[in-house]
Design a protein around this motif. Structure first.
Motif, short mmCIF file in Angstrom:
data_model
loop_
_atom_site.label_atom_id
_atom_site.label_comp_id
_atom_site.label_asym_id
_atom_site.label_seq_id
_atom_site.Cartn_x
_atom_site.Cartn_y
_atom_site.Cartn_z
N GLY A 40 -2.35 22.37 -12.19
CA GLY A 40 -2.39 23.73 -12.72
C GLY A 40 -1.47 24.68 -12.02
O GLY A 40 -1.11 25.74 -12.58
N LEU A 41 -1.04 24.35 -10.80
CA LEU A 41 -0.14 25.22 -10.05
C LEU A 41 1.26 24.65 -9.87
O LEU A 41 2.21 25.42 -9.69
N ALA A 42 1.40 23.32 -9.94
CA ALA A 42 2.69 22.71 -9.60
C ALA A 42 3.30 21.87 -10.70
O ALA A 42 4.43 21.38 -10.54
N GLY A 43 2.61 21.66 -11.81
CA GLY A 43 3.22 20.93 -12.92
C GLY A 43 4.34 21.73 -13.56
O GLY A 43 4.42 22.96 -13.40
N GLY A 44 5.21 21.06 -14.29
CA GLY A 44 6.32 21.74 -14.93
C GLY A 44 5.89 22.83 -15.89
O GLY A 44 6.52 23.90 -15.97
N THR A 45 4.79 22.61 -16.61
CA THR A 45 4.27 23.64 -17.51
C THR A 45 3.82 24.86 -16.75
O THR A 45 4.03 26.00 -17.17
N ALA A 101 2.68 19.35 -0.96
CA ALA A 101 2.28 18.91 0.39
C ALA A 101 0.78 19.08 0.59
O ALA A 101 0.12 18.22 1.20
N ASP A 102 0.22 20.18 0.07
CA ASP A 102 -1.22 20.40 0.21
C ASP A 102 -2.00 19.31 -0.52
O ASP A 102 -2.98 18.77 0.01
N GLY A 103 -1.58 18.99 -1.74
CA GLY A 103 -2.25 17.92 -2.47
C GLY A 103 -2.08 16.57 -1.81
O GLY A 103 -3.02 15.76 -1.72
N LEU A 104 -0.88 16.31 -1.30
CA LEU A 104 -0.61 15.01 -0.68
C LEU A 104 -1.35 14.84 0.63
O LEU A 104 -1.65 13.70 1.03
N ARG A 105 -1.66 15.93 1.31
CA ARG A 105 -2.48 15.82 2.52
C ARG A 105 -3.80 15.10 2.21
O ARG A 105 -4.18 14.15 2.93
N SER A 106 -4.47 15.51 1.14
CA SER A 106 -5.72 14.84 0.77
C SER A 106 -5.48 13.39 0.40
O SER A 106 -6.26 12.50 0.76
N VAL A 107 -4.40 13.15 -0.34
CA VAL A 107 -4.08 11.79 -0.76
C VAL A 107 -3.80 10.90 0.44
O VAL A 107 -4.26 9.75 0.51
N THR A 147 0.85 -1.18 0.00
CA THR A 147 0.00 0.00 0.00
C THR A 147 0.89 1.24 0.00
O THR A 147 1.59 1.51 0.98
N PHE A 148 0.86 1.97 -1.11
CA PHE A 148 1.69 3.16 -1.25
C PHE A 148 1.13 4.03 -2.37
O PHE A 148 0.22 3.63 -3.11
N VAL A 149 1.67 5.22 -2.47
CA VAL A 149 1.28 6.15 -3.53
C VAL A 149 2.52 6.51 -4.34
O VAL A 149 3.61 6.71 -3.79
N TYR A 150 2.33 6.56 -5.65
CA TYR A 150 3.39 7.03 -6.55
C TYR A 150 2.89 8.31 -7.21
O TYR A 150 1.80 8.34 -7.78
N LEU A 151 3.66 9.38 -7.10
CA LEU A 151 3.31 10.66 -7.71
C LEU A 151 4.41 11.04 -8.68
O LEU A 151 5.60 11.04 -8.32
N THR A 152 4.03 11.34 -9.92
CA THR A 152 5.01 11.82 -10.88
C THR A 152 4.76 13.30 -11.13
O THR A 152 3.62 13.72 -11.40
N VAL A 153 5.80 14.09 -11.00
CA VAL A 153 5.70 15.54 -11.16
C VAL A 153 6.64 15.93 -12.29
O VAL A 153 7.86 16.05 -12.10
N GLY A 154 6.07 16.07 -13.45
CA GLY A 154 6.85 16.44 -14.63
C GLY A 154 6.17 17.58 -15.33
O GLY A 154 5.84 18.60 -14.71
N THR A 155 5.91 17.44 -16.62
CA THR A 155 5.15 18.44 -17.35
C THR A 155 3.82 18.69 -16.67
O THR A 155 3.36 19.82 -16.52
N GLY A 156 3.16 17.60 -16.27
CA GLY A 156 1.95 17.67 -15.46
C GLY A 156 2.17 16.93 -14.17
O GLY A 156 3.31 16.67 -13.77
N ALA A 183 10.62 29.21 -6.23
CA ALA A 183 9.93 28.16 -6.99
C ALA A 183 9.87 26.86 -6.20
O ALA A 183 8.83 26.17 -6.17
N VAL A 184 10.96 26.49 -5.54
CA VAL A 184 11.00 25.26 -4.74
C VAL A 184 10.04 25.38 -3.56
O VAL A 184 9.32 24.42 -3.22
N GLU A 185 10.00 26.54 -2.92
CA GLU A 185 9.09 26.74 -1.80
C GLU A 185 7.63 26.58 -2.23
O GLU A 185 6.83 25.92 -1.55
N LEU A 186 7.27 27.20 -3.36
CA LEU A 186 5.91 27.08 -3.86
C LEU A 186 5.58 25.64 -4.25
O LEU A 186 4.50 25.13 -3.94
N GLU A 187 6.52 25.00 -4.92
CA GLU A 187 6.31 23.62 -5.36
C GLU A 187 6.08 22.71 -4.16
O GLU A 187 5.16 21.88 -4.15
N ALA A 188 6.91 22.86 -3.13
CA ALA A 188 6.76 22.03 -1.94
C ALA A 188 5.43 22.29 -1.24
O ALA A 188 4.77 21.36 -0.78
N ALA A 189 5.02 23.56 -1.19
CA ALA A 189 3.77 23.90 -0.52
C ALA A 189 2.58 23.27 -1.24
O ALA A 189 1.68 22.69 -0.60
#
Length: 321
Positions: free
Chosen positions: A186-191, A221-227, A131-140, A212-218
């Motif tokens: 829409g806020l954290a993807g590479g695009t 983390a916000d999305g992962l809280r729901s996950v 039981t785990f989650v895989y998240l890919t953060v690239g273009t999207g 950019a790193v601070e915003l990306e982490a925020a």
């Protein structure tokens, strides 16, 4: 290493990777070519396995980790088809059936993100966990939940990139998701990062890179809280090109701990191994194809009825990771 050889097809928006083997460390043939029109592209994949058969024999089964969206309901008449994909010319393509008819072997199929998750679960950063989650953060941004050894799929596969996140103070970027605007993707993807700063993340430096790193982490983390609250993962594995930004993952761990705010208070959720980098890199998807192929082979040999409940079994999903 002994055992049957399996075929893997990682079908991406720009390239196709095909390989024949047993594991990421035991590959006997491979090829890579651009993703073109559906007919010639799938025919080229079939030809690769047919040509490899002269030396190695046909694979016992083939697993496909494909861009989507995909129809993964096994009772659906268009099971294994692409649906309304943004890839021009690929809407309504029978990916699974075309390969199965061309090769005459069992074919398992799942999304590229789910495939990468299965690869990481079998040989990578989530090895030994069911039981785990895989998240890919690239273009999207895309995500896969593996629960009890199975990738989650119901009416459709998971779309974690479109969860709601709260806008960070001082971030005036409106978001670039064509459906939701300021969702996670829409806020954290590479695009989105490139649009916010006027250039790709890898070209940022100094204060811009730090911000950019601070915003990306925020946002992550916000999305992962729901996950975390919805899937209760034992680990979160993060891959994709954006994941290698300097200092990003430690900051995601820190911000996620803040987001969880002590509830439910599990020490595992603040440990260093709760949010980890992917281990297989570009091999995760093709490795997942091998997992799907092995399961399709097993299922063809000993068919079992699908289990009741809300967690479906895409092709080959018959056993824990």
């Amino acid at each position: 290493m002994s055992g049957p050889l399996y075929g893997s097809v990682e079908s991406g928006g720009t390239k196709i990777v095909c390989l024949l083997g047993r594991s990421p460390d035991d590959i006997v043939a491979r090829t890579r070519f651009p993703t073109g029109e559906p007919g010639p592209t799938l025919a080229r994949a079939v030809a690769f396995f047919q040509e490899s058969a002269a030396e190695h024999g046909l694979p016992a089964a083939v697993g496909v980790a494909s861009f989507g969206p995909l129809e993964l309901r096994r009772s659906h008449p268009r099971y294994g088809f692409t649906t309304d994909t943004p890839k021009p010319g690929w809407t309504g393509v029978d990916v699974r059936g075309t390969l199965a008819r061309g090769l005459g072997v069992p074919v398992g199929i799942d999304t590229d993100v789910n495939g990468a998750a299965l690869g990481e679960g079998r040989w990578g950063a989530a090895r030994g966990l069911d039981t785990f989650v895989y998240l890919t953060v690239g273009t999207g941004v895309g995500g896969a939940a593996v629960i009890g050894g199975r990738t989650v799929s119901g009416l459709v596969h998971t779309e974690m990139g479109h969860v709601v996140v709260r806008r960070h103070d001082g971030d005036g970027f409106p978001g670039n998701c064509p459906f939701h605007g300021d969702c996670l993707e829409g806020l954290a993807g590479g695009t989105a990062v490139a649009a916010r700063w006027g250039r790709p993340a890898e070209r940022l430096s100094g204060d811009e890179l730090r911000r950019a790193v601070e915003l990306e982490a925020a946002y992550l983390a916000d999305g992962l809280r729901s996950v975390v609250y919805c899937t209760a993962p034992r680990r979160i594995v993060i891959g994709g090109g954006m994941s290698v930004l300097p200092g990003l993952l430690p900051l995601v761990r820190e911000r996620l701990t803040e987001q969880l705010a002590g509830y439910p208070g599990l020490p595992e959720q603040s440990a260093d191994d709760f949010v980890v980098p992917a281990a297989l890199g570009g091999m995760a998807g093709p490795a997942g194809g091998l997992v799907l192929a092995a399961r399709a082979h097993q299922e063809a040999a000993t068919p079992t009825p699908p289990a009741p409940g809300s967690v479906s079994r895409p092709a080959g999903e018959t056993a824990p990771v």
